[in-house]
Scaffold this motif. Structure first.
Motif, PDB file in Angstrom:
ATOM      1  N   GLY A 212      -2.295   4.753 -15.920  1.00  0.00           N
ATOM      2  CA  GLY A 212      -3.688   4.321 -15.874  1.00  0.00           C
ATOM      3  C   GLY A 212      -3.932   2.934 -16.433  1.00  0.00           C
ATOM      4  O   GLY A 212      -5.008   2.380 -16.267  1.00  0.00           O
ATOM      5  N   GLU A 213      -2.936   2.358 -17.090  1.00  0.00           N
ATOM      6  CA  GLU A 213      -3.103   1.019 -17.661  1.00  0.00           C
ATOM      7  C   GLU A 213      -2.679  -0.032 -16.638  1.00  0.00           C
ATOM      8  O   GLU A 213      -1.866   0.235 -15.760  1.00  0.00           O
ATOM      9  N   GLU A 214      -3.260  -1.208 -16.767  1.00  0.00           N
ATOM     10  CA  GLU A 214      -2.855  -2.305 -15.907  1.00  0.00           C
ATOM     11  C   GLU A 214      -2.722  -3.578 -16.721  1.00  0.00           C
ATOM     12  O   GLU A 214      -3.302  -3.722 -17.793  1.00  0.00           O
ATOM     13  N   LYS A 215      -1.922  -4.494 -16.176  1.00  0.00           N
ATOM     14  CA  LYS A 215      -1.651  -5.759 -16.856  1.00  0.00           C
ATOM     15  C   LYS A 215      -1.697  -6.867 -15.824  1.00  0.00           C
ATOM     16  O   LYS A 215      -1.079  -6.767 -14.759  1.00  0.00           O
ATOM     17  N   GLN A 216      -2.445  -7.922 -16.117  1.00  0.00           N
ATOM     18  CA  GLN A 216      -2.499  -9.071 -15.219  1.00  0.00           C
ATOM     19  C   GLN A 216      -1.162  -9.802 -15.281  1.00  0.00           C
ATOM     20  O   GLN A 216      -0.546  -9.920 -16.345  1.00  0.00           O
ATOM     21  N   ILE A 217      -0.698 -10.258 -14.115  1.00  0.00           N
ATOM     22  CA  ILE A 217       0.549 -11.018 -14.040  1.00  0.00           C
ATOM     23  C   ILE A 217       0.290 -12.306 -13.268  1.00  0.00           C
ATOM     24  O   ILE A 217      -0.702 -12.419 -12.551  1.00  0.00           O
ATOM     25  N   ILE A 218       1.190 -13.253 -13.425  1.00  0.00           N
ATOM     26  CA  ILE A 218       1.056 -14.494 -12.659  1.00  0.00           C
ATOM     27  C   ILE A 218       1.620 -14.255 -11.254  1.00  0.00           C
ATOM     28  O   ILE A 218       2.481 -13.394 -11.052  1.00  0.00           O
ATOM     29  N   LEU A 219       1.115 -15.012 -10.288  1.00  0.00           N
ATOM     30  CA  LEU A 219       1.523 -14.804  -8.895  1.00  0.00           C
ATOM     31  C   LEU A 219       3.023 -15.022  -8.692  1.00  0.00           C
ATOM     32  O   LEU A 219       3.629 -14.401  -7.825  1.00  0.00           O
ATOM     33  N   ASN A 220       3.640 -15.872  -9.494  1.00  0.00           N
ATOM     34  CA  ASN A 220       5.088 -16.092  -9.390  1.00  0.00           C
ATOM     35  C   ASN A 220       5.896 -14.842  -9.723  1.00  0.00           C
ATOM     36  O   ASN A 220       7.070 -14.751  -9.368  1.00  0.00           O
ATOM     37  N   ASP A 221       5.274 -13.880 -10.424  1.00  0.00           N
ATOM     38  CA  ASP A 221       5.963 -12.638 -10.780  1.00  0.00           C
ATOM     39  C   ASP A 221       5.817 -11.551  -9.713  1.00  0.00           C
ATOM     40  O   ASP A 221       6.376 -10.476  -9.847  1.00  0.00           O
ATOM     41  N   VAL A 222       5.063 -11.838  -8.660  1.00  0.00           N
ATOM     42  CA  VAL A 222       4.900 -10.872  -7.567  1.00  0.00           C
ATOM     43  C   VAL A 222       6.114 -11.001  -6.649  1.00  0.00           C
ATOM     44  O   VAL A 222       6.458 -12.110  -6.224  1.00  0.00           O
ATOM     45  N   PRO A 223       6.781  -9.878  -6.335  1.00  0.00           N
ATOM     46  CA  PRO A 223       7.943  -9.961  -5.433  1.00  0.00           C
ATOM     47  C   PRO A 223       7.586 -10.640  -4.101  1.00  0.00           C
ATOM     48  O   PRO A 223       6.520 -10.409  -3.530  1.00  0.00           O
ATOM     49  N   THR A 224       8.495 -11.471  -3.625  1.00  0.00           N
ATOM     50  CA  THR A 224       8.286 -12.222  -2.384  1.00  0.00           C
ATOM     51  C   THR A 224       7.980 -11.305  -1.214  1.00  0.00           C
ATOM     52  O   THR A 224       7.154 -11.641  -0.358  1.00  0.00           O
TER      53      THR A 224
END
Length: 168
Positions: free
Chosen positions: A32-44
Motif C-alpha cells: 500500500g505504500e508508494e515512493k516517487q522515483i526519477i524517470l531515469n529509474d523507470v525500466p526502458t
C-alpha cells in the motif's frame, strides 16, 4: 581525528556506529505504500511501451507502489496530446496492470451516467477517469464528485450495472 572514550570499550563503539548507520538506511516499502522515483529509474521497457501506446504523450512523473500481494507496480503519470492526464500502471517487465485516462463527462456512455443518476440522484462529477486494459478496452470508470456538501468517490462498471462507493 576522532578520539575514543577510555570508559567505553572499542567493541561497543563499533556496535553503536553500526546501529546508527543501519537506522539511516531507507526501509523497504510495505504493501500500500508508494515512493516517487526519477524517470531515469523507470525500466526502458516501460517507457518504450508508453511511447508506443501514446506516441505524442509527455511523461511527467513516476512512482513505485507495493501491492497487497507484494508485487511492485510502476505508476507512470503523464499527459496525452489533448492534455488529458493518464496513469500507466505496469510491472517491471512491462506487463500492463491498468491504464487510467482522464475522461470528460461527454465521453462517458449515457447508460453509465443514467445508472449513477438513478442510484445517486444529485451526484455531480468533478473528475472522471476510465480504467483500461492493455488493449485500451474500458474496464470501469472512477468518479470523484459531490453529493450535496459531501465529497464522494465511486467506481462504476463499464456498462453501468455495478456502482460502488469507494473510500473517500
Amino acid at each position: 581525528m576522532m578520539r575514543r572514550s577510555e570508559s567505553t570499550p572499542l567493541w561497543c563503539q563499533f556496535l553503536l556506529t553500526g546501529v546508527v548507520s543501519l537506522s539511516l538506511l531507507p526501509l523497504p516499502l510495505q504493501a500500500g505504500e508508494e515512493k516517487q522515483i526519477i524517470l531515469n529509474d523507470v525500466p526502458t521497457v516501460i517507457l518504450d511501451a508508453i511511447q508506443k501506446q501514446f506516441p505524442e504523450s509527455d511523461v511527467i512523473s513516476a512512482n513505485i507502489e507495493i501491492e497487497d500481494n507484494g508485487d511492485e507496480i510502476y505508476e507512470i503519470q503523464g499527459t496525452l496530446k489533448d492534455k488529458r492526464k493518464f496513469e500507466y500502471d505496469t510491472f517491471a517487465n512491462g506487463e500492463v496492470q491498468e491504464i487510467e485516462v482522464e475522461f470528460p463527462e461527454y465521453m462517458v456512455p449515457e447508460a453509465v451516467m443514467k445508472a449513477i443518476e438513478k442510484k445517486l440522484p444529485g451526484f455531480t462529477p468533478t473528475y472522471i477517469e476510465a480504467s483500461h486494459s492493455k488493449s485500451m478496452k474500458v474496464i470501469s470508470y472512477e468518479f470523484e464528485g459531490m453529493m450535496g456538501d459531501k465529497k464522494l468517490d465511486i467506481d462504476v462498471s463499464a456498462d453501468g450495472s455495478k456502482i460502488e462507493i469507494a473510500d473517500s
